[in-house]
Write a protein that holds these residues in place. Structure first.
Motif, short mmCIF file in Angstrom:
data_model
loop_
_atom_site.label_atom_id
_atom_site.label_comp_id
_atom_site.label_asym_id
_atom_site.label_seq_id
_atom_site.Cartn_x
_atom_site.Cartn_y
_atom_site.Cartn_z
N GLU A 101 0.84 -1.20 0.00
CA GLU A 101 0.00 0.00 0.00
C GLU A 101 0.87 1.25 0.00
O GLU A 101 1.78 1.39 0.82
CB GLU A 101 -0.95 -0.01 1.20
N GLU A 102 0.57 2.15 -0.94
CA GLU A 102 1.29 3.40 -1.06
C GLU A 102 0.29 4.56 -1.03
O GLU A 102 -0.92 4.36 -1.14
CB GLU A 102 2.09 3.43 -2.37
N TYR A 103 0.82 5.75 -0.90
CA TYR A 103 -0.03 6.94 -0.79
C TYR A 103 -0.84 7.14 -2.07
O TYR A 103 -0.30 7.14 -3.17
CB TYR A 103 0.83 8.17 -0.51
N ARG A 104 -2.15 7.30 -1.91
CA ARG A 104 -3.05 7.55 -3.04
C ARG A 104 -4.02 8.67 -2.66
O ARG A 104 -4.42 8.78 -1.50
CB ARG A 104 -3.89 6.30 -3.37
N GLU A 105 -4.38 9.48 -3.62
CA GLU A 105 -5.31 10.58 -3.36
C GLU A 105 -6.64 10.41 -4.08
O GLU A 105 -7.62 11.06 -3.73
CB GLU A 105 -4.67 11.90 -3.77
N TYR A 106 -6.69 9.55 -5.09
CA TYR A 106 -7.95 9.34 -5.80
C TYR A 106 -7.84 8.09 -6.66
O TYR A 106 -6.74 7.55 -6.86
CB TYR A 106 -8.28 10.55 -6.69
N ILE A 110 -9.26 1.44 -0.95
CA ILE A 110 -8.94 0.02 -0.92
C ILE A 110 -8.70 -0.45 -2.35
O ILE A 110 -9.57 -0.31 -3.22
CB ILE A 110 -10.07 -0.79 -0.27
N LEU A 111 -7.52 -0.98 -2.59
CA LEU A 111 -7.14 -1.54 -3.89
C LEU A 111 -6.75 -2.99 -3.66
O LEU A 111 -6.00 -3.29 -2.74
CB LEU A 111 -5.98 -0.76 -4.49
#
Length: 593
Positions: free
Chosen positions: A320-325, A365-366
């Motif tokens: 998991e890495e930083y995501r904004e959208y 959540i990916l």
């Protein structure tokens, strides 16, 4: 409770076998069965058939994972965990047992506690073994699950074949299939911006189509959200919205997996967004994006280009890495996010999804296996986007990136203009400048503009691609391929810069270059460029014109002076008054409903 089915390749979805199973030479797949000779082996450490144990345990109430497999013959079944730490992959076998099944039988196994990617392997100990599939489950009872009803929102513009194909898939596997878990838990809302769909043929009790004013993806998806709000006011009880592109290939299993996750989310993650990765439809194992960060317009997509046939890539996807959208080709969020005062921005196209995500998303959540297939961006070049991309970047930065100042805006404009001038795309420069000037006209301009008529003007102002046999320049595919691959040295790059990419030198040839990924090198000392799109086999010609280049640059300097005068005031105004274009009253007027 089933959390994930063991999946098989499907001809109308995805045929990349290594995204589903790994096998050796003694294993043969026929449709949805593996026949295993002695020493034949299959494993599920793959994109679709592994289990993201860490994410299931982090975000949901799932604490145990079991496996049910259907097999025949004498074979050894193993349960495994894999995890990637730095550049190493660590694997652990946590269960191993031999089974002898004279008839087709189901075997139930429970994974011991572990971390990372959970998967199974089956190895035949004699000839004529067979594997027929199975599923992963947890010990939660069905009655424990929260009620979930998903409203899919699709925006389309004259893409009847895509809509009909996807509705056929959804009808077949879900809407008209009482055995599907999603049966009765899915509603489809389609905004027909082109007003070309056969509503009588396609509509049903669960498929709701409305004709909409052509105000781009922003207008179409917002119309879907408005229709979903109206449906809930009428008692439909939709709990989640899933916005989805019209021109994708979707596996219903992605919807089912999303539904299962939503039904068992932990209380503190109930407001999470669930994103679907985008994979290429021409190379189905290649991931284009799985969540992204805005970064003031310099998009960061950390897991772009991964080969999902590779176990290493699947494991990296777990990190998991930083995501904004997450883009709206597949983005699911709670319906409570949507309200009469919290609708998207009316910016037509490019930036509407990321702005709404920046405004509303707290957790994303990916998970491997939740994805769509889409035409890659380099095959979808449109000249008119020059207007929207920079204008909307300024709008999005005004609302969500206050550190972006007038100096950054001037630099971005100048770099964009010089790039287009280097490529002889002078019409694109006009579009860039118009977009910036429209932004500087302030939010009142946005409130009072007619998105549909404006778009017609913008479309008319850009370059029009024609079938290659109608273009007034001979086409050679080897020359096109060469231009895609050729490159220059460091010394040559310096020479290009010193001569303003050859403008100060005489031209000596014509060239063919890729429409979407042209580089300044392709235009160096070139008289004419055939901008070619390999997917559509269309193109347009640009020609070096020094007078137009000078005119473009002088016009750019004038706009830069306008940025100096207006940018800060306009940006504060957008930030203060953005709510005026994010509410239901505005949108009903804007869409004429």
């Amino acid at each position: 409770m089933i959390i994930q089915n063991v999946l098989w390749p499907k001809a109308d979805v995805c045929t990349q076998e290594e995204m589903y199973f790994r096998k050796n030479k003694f294993a043969t797949r026929i449709n949805q069965t593996f026949t295993l000779d002695k020493h034949g082996k299959i494993s599920s450490d793959t994109y679709f058939n592994s289990v993201s144990v860490d994410k299931w345990k982090k975000y949901t109430d799932v604490s145990t994972v079991s496996l049910i497999l259907k097999i025949k013959g004498q074979c050894c079944i193993r349960l495994h965990y894999k995890k990637k730490i730095h550049d190493k992959i660590y694997e652990k076998c946590v269960f191993e047992q031999v089974y002898q099944m004279d008839d087709v039988s189901e075997i139930a196994l429970e994974f011991p506690a572990g971390e990372g990617m959970a998967y199974f392997s089956v190895e035949a100990l004699e000839n004529a073994c067979a594997f027929y599939g199975g599923y992963y489950s947890t010990d939660l009872k069905e009655e424990y699950a929260s009620p979930v009803k998903i409203g899919i929102g699709i925006c389309t513009f004259k893409r009847e074949s895509f809509i009909e194909h996807n509705l056929h898939i959804l009808n077949k596997y879900i809407l008209n299939n009482p055995s599907s878990e999603l049966y009765g838990h899915l509603e489809i809302f389609i905004s027909d911006n082109g007003k070309t769909l056969d509503m009588n043929k396609l509509s049903s009790a669960h498929i709701h189509i409305v004709q909409n004013k052509n105000t781009g993806g922003a207008g179409g998806f917002t119309r879907d959200l408005i229709e979903i709000l109206d449906a809930n006011n009428a008692g439909m009880e939709i709990t989640h919205v899933l916005l989805m592109d019209d021109d994708i290939v979707i596996d219903p299993e992605s919807l089912l997996k999303t539904y299962r996750i939503l039904s068992v989310l932990k209380e503190k993650f109930k407001d999470s967004f669930i994103g679907g990765a985008m994979l290429r439809n021409d190379a189905q194992n290649i991931q284009v994006e799985s969540g992204a960060s805005w970064n003031a317009g310099k998009l960061i997509s950390p897991k772009s280009g991964l080969d999902m046939n590779s176990c290493d890539a699947c494991l990296y996807n777990e990190v998991e890495e930083y995501r904004e959208y997450n883009a709206w080709w597949y983005c699911c969020f709670p319906v409570k996010v949507v309200s009469e005062t919290n609708l998207p921005m009316p910016i037509f196209i490019r930036g509407d999804d990321l702005e709404y995500g920046l405004r509303n998303m707290k957790n994303l959540i990916l998970m491997n296996g939740i994805c769509v297939w889409h035409e890659p961006f380099e095959n979808k070049y449109s000249s008119f986007l020059s207007y929207y991309i920079l204008r909307n970047q300024f709008i999005d930065n005004a609302l969500h990136f206050p550190e972006y100042n007038k100096r950054d805006a001037k630099k971005q404009l100048m770099l964009s203009v010089v790039r287009e001038v280097f490529h002889y795309r002078y019409k694109n420069v006009d579009l860039l400048l118009r977009g910036v000037k429209d932004y500087l006209a302030g939010i009142d301009w946005l409130i009072n503009s007619d998105g549909e008529s404006l778009h017609k003007e913008i479309m008319a102002a850009g370059y029009k691609a024609l079938p290659i046999d109608e273009v007034d320049m001979p086409f050679s595919y080897p020359n096109y391929e060469y231009s895609c691959l050729e490159n220059d040295s460091k010394l040559h790059r310096i020479l290009r810069l010193v001569t303003f990419n050859g403008y100060l030198l005489p031209t000596r040839r014509d060239n063919i270059a890729p429409m979407a990924s042209i580089r300044p090198f392709n235009a160096y000392r070139v008289k004419r460029i055939l901008n070619y799109d390999v997917a559509s086999q269309k193109g347009f010609i640009t020609e070096r014109n020094t007078k137009l280049a000078v005119k473009n640059l002088l016009a750019t300097f004038a706009v830069i002076r306008e940025i100096d005068r207006k940018y800060e005031k306009v940006t504060r105004e957008y930030r203060k008054r953005c709510g005026e274009v994010q509410n239901l009253e505005f949108w009903k007027k804007y869409l004429n409903i």
